[in-house]
Design an enzyme around this catalytic site. Structure first.
Site, PDB file in Angstrom:
ATOM      1  N   HIS A 187      -3.922  16.830   9.021  1.00 32.67           N
ATOM      2  CA  HIS A 187      -4.851  16.181   9.880  1.00 32.67           C
ATOM      3  C   HIS A 187      -5.000  16.736  11.157  1.00 32.67           C
ATOM      4  O   HIS A 187      -3.977  17.017  11.725  1.00 32.67           O
ATOM      5  CB  HIS A 187      -4.482  14.642   9.916  1.00 32.67           C
ATOM      6  CG  HIS A 187      -5.550  13.769  10.967  1.00 32.67           C
ATOM      7  ND1 HIS A 187      -6.664  13.170  10.588  1.00 32.67           N
ATOM      8  CD2 HIS A 187      -5.377  13.503  12.304  1.00 32.67           C
ATOM      9  CE1 HIS A 187      -7.247  12.583  11.338  1.00 32.67           C
ATOM     10  NE2 HIS A 187      -6.606  12.596  12.636  1.00 32.67           N
ATOM     11  N   ASP A 221      -4.823   4.070   2.742  1.00 37.85           N
ATOM     12  CA  ASP A 221      -5.296   4.017   3.841  1.00 37.85           C
ATOM     13  C   ASP A 221      -5.359   5.264   4.798  1.00 37.85           C
ATOM     14  O   ASP A 221      -4.548   6.000   4.808  1.00 37.85           O
ATOM     15  CB  ASP A 221      -4.032   3.086   4.662  1.00 37.85           C
ATOM     16  CG  ASP A 221      -3.838   1.639   3.929  1.00 37.85           C
ATOM     17  OD1 ASP A 221      -4.925   1.102   3.661  1.00 37.85           O
ATOM     18  OD2 ASP A 221      -2.696   1.152   3.984  1.00 37.85           O
ATOM     19  N   LEU A 222      -6.678   5.475   5.164  1.00 44.69           N
ATOM     20  CA  LEU A 222      -6.874   6.716   5.910  1.00 44.69           C
ATOM     21  C   LEU A 222      -6.192   7.173   6.988  1.00 44.69           C
ATOM     22  O   LEU A 222      -5.773   6.154   8.068  1.00 44.69           O
ATOM     23  CB  LEU A 222      -8.530   6.451   6.366  1.00 44.69           C
ATOM     24  CG  LEU A 222      -9.149   7.697   7.048  1.00 44.69           C
ATOM     25  CD1 LEU A 222      -9.166   8.889   6.244  1.00 44.69           C
ATOM     26  CD2 LEU A 222     -10.269   7.676   7.703  1.00 44.69           C
ATOM     27  N   ASP A 223      -5.485   8.201   6.800  1.00 44.75           N
ATOM     28  CA  ASP A 223      -4.608   8.677   7.893  1.00 44.75           C
ATOM     29  C   ASP A 223      -3.342   8.086   8.136  1.00 44.75           C
ATOM     30  O   ASP A 223      -2.802   8.011   9.333  1.00 44.75           O
ATOM     31  CB  ASP A 223      -5.553   9.011   9.149  1.00 44.75           C
ATOM     32  CG  ASP A 223      -6.643   9.994   9.139  1.00 44.75           C
ATOM     33  OD1 ASP A 223      -6.371  10.862   8.062  1.00 44.75           O
ATOM     34  OD2 ASP A 223      -7.741   9.999   9.554  1.00 44.75           O
ATOM     35  N   GLU A 224      -3.062   7.154   7.304  1.00 39.86           N
ATOM     36  CA  GLU A 224      -1.801   6.230   7.583  1.00 39.86           C
ATOM     37  C   GLU A 224      -0.731   6.635   6.730  1.00 39.86           C
ATOM     38  O   GLU A 224       0.565   6.037   6.877  1.00 39.86           O
ATOM     39  CB  GLU A 224      -2.295   4.753   6.981  1.00 39.86           C
ATOM     40  CG  GLU A 224      -3.366   4.091   8.244  1.00 39.86           C
ATOM     41  CD  GLU A 224      -2.694   3.687   9.473  1.00 39.86           C
ATOM     42  OE1 GLU A 224      -1.366   3.857   9.520  1.00 39.86           O
ATOM     43  OE2 GLU A 224      -3.470   3.334  10.277  1.00 39.86           O
TER      44      GLU A 224
END
Length: 280
Positions: A187, A221-224
């Site tokens: 990311h 869960d996006l970017d989690e």
């Protein structure tokens, strides 16, 4: 060989593992451990020589120890290389870096294939000679079919690890679940801040003094997902968003490469929403 394990903490775990290896004439080369007192979980990574030992018999014997201690564990021959599939989109810097590190022997893996949602000519600056390349274009309307084809390819190529090398597509919850603990994303910001699109523009607008990148496991869960590795670099008021992007590319490359190497060397153990990383 490399043994990794996690289990509820209790007295005698190290002694039992060490005795097990000693009794089978194994020589411990490196051992690391961590007792998470918040969760009550114990984590361990042991590298050892088992010259002449029957590896299947070792696994069968250790299974008895593991069951008694409620362990999650792996035992792998260091000579066995993981099969890695690299996914890419328009930006090619992370793909190029991983391929280069693989070619010079820095990343001990087999590349099962390169998958991209852009055609091969997009990667003219990357030496993909001899590597299976798969163009799987995707639109909002074809996402389900494209992911089905991708999952089939992962199975057909016996892929162990999937790397999203700036693959600018969000994996569905279903595919993320299938790849739990073996899909690494880079990311382009220092999570948990600046999620979503254009993080460097977000950082510039906030006047930050450092920028960074984060490698993490992919979850629904996006970017989690649990973070594996991060790094930062100082910037100043003179830097434009374009400067941040340029500097960010360098951070992304090294963070993703380190995270993947840790995975290839069995250095990463999941600890709920976090990770335990036994660095070298």
């Amino acid at each position: 060989m490399i043994l990794t394990l996690s289990c509820p903490d209790q007295r005698g775990i190290v002694a039992k593992v060490s005795a097990f290896l000693f009794e089978r004439a194994c020589n411990i080369l490196d051992a690391q451990q961590f007792d998470d007192q918040e969760t009550g979980q114990f984590f361990m990574r042991v590298v050892f020589d088992a010259d002449g030992a029957d590896h299947d018999a070792l696994r069968a014997d250790f299974r008895v120890v593991a069951q008694a201690l409620s362990m999650k564990w792996t035992l792998r021959d260091r000579k066995d290389r993981y099969r890695v599939m690299i996914l890419a989109s328009k930006f090619d810097h992370c793909l190029a870096d991983l391929v280069y590190r693989w070619k010079i022997g820095e990343l001990p893996m087999e590349i099962a294939g390169v998958v991209a949602n852009h055609p091969a000519e997009t990667y003219a600056n990357v030496d993909l000679t001899g590597l299976p390349f798969h163009h799987l274009p995707v639109t909002k309307e074809t996402k389900f079919e494209q992911e089905a084809a991708l999952w089939q390819l992962i199975q057909d190529t016996r892929t162990d690890i999937v790397v999203l090398a700036r693959y600018m597509q969000v994996l569905s919850e279903g595919l993320s679940a299938k790849l739990a603990g073996r899909c690494i994303n880079i990311h382009h910001s220092f999570l948990p801040g600046f999620k979503g699109a254009k993080p460097y523009h977000q950082a510039h607008a906030r006047g930050v003094k450092v920028i960074g990148a984060s490698a993490h496991y992919v979850t629904g869960d996006l970017d989690e997902g649990p973070i594996i590795e991060q790094d930062v670099e100082r910037i100043s008021h003179r830097d434009t968003p374009e400067d941040l992007i340029r500097k960010g590319r360098d951070i992304e490359r090294r963070v993703l490469a380190r995270a993947l190497r840790y995975q290839l060397e069995d250095r990463v153990l999941l600890n709920g929403r976090k990770t335990v990383v036994f660095t070298d």
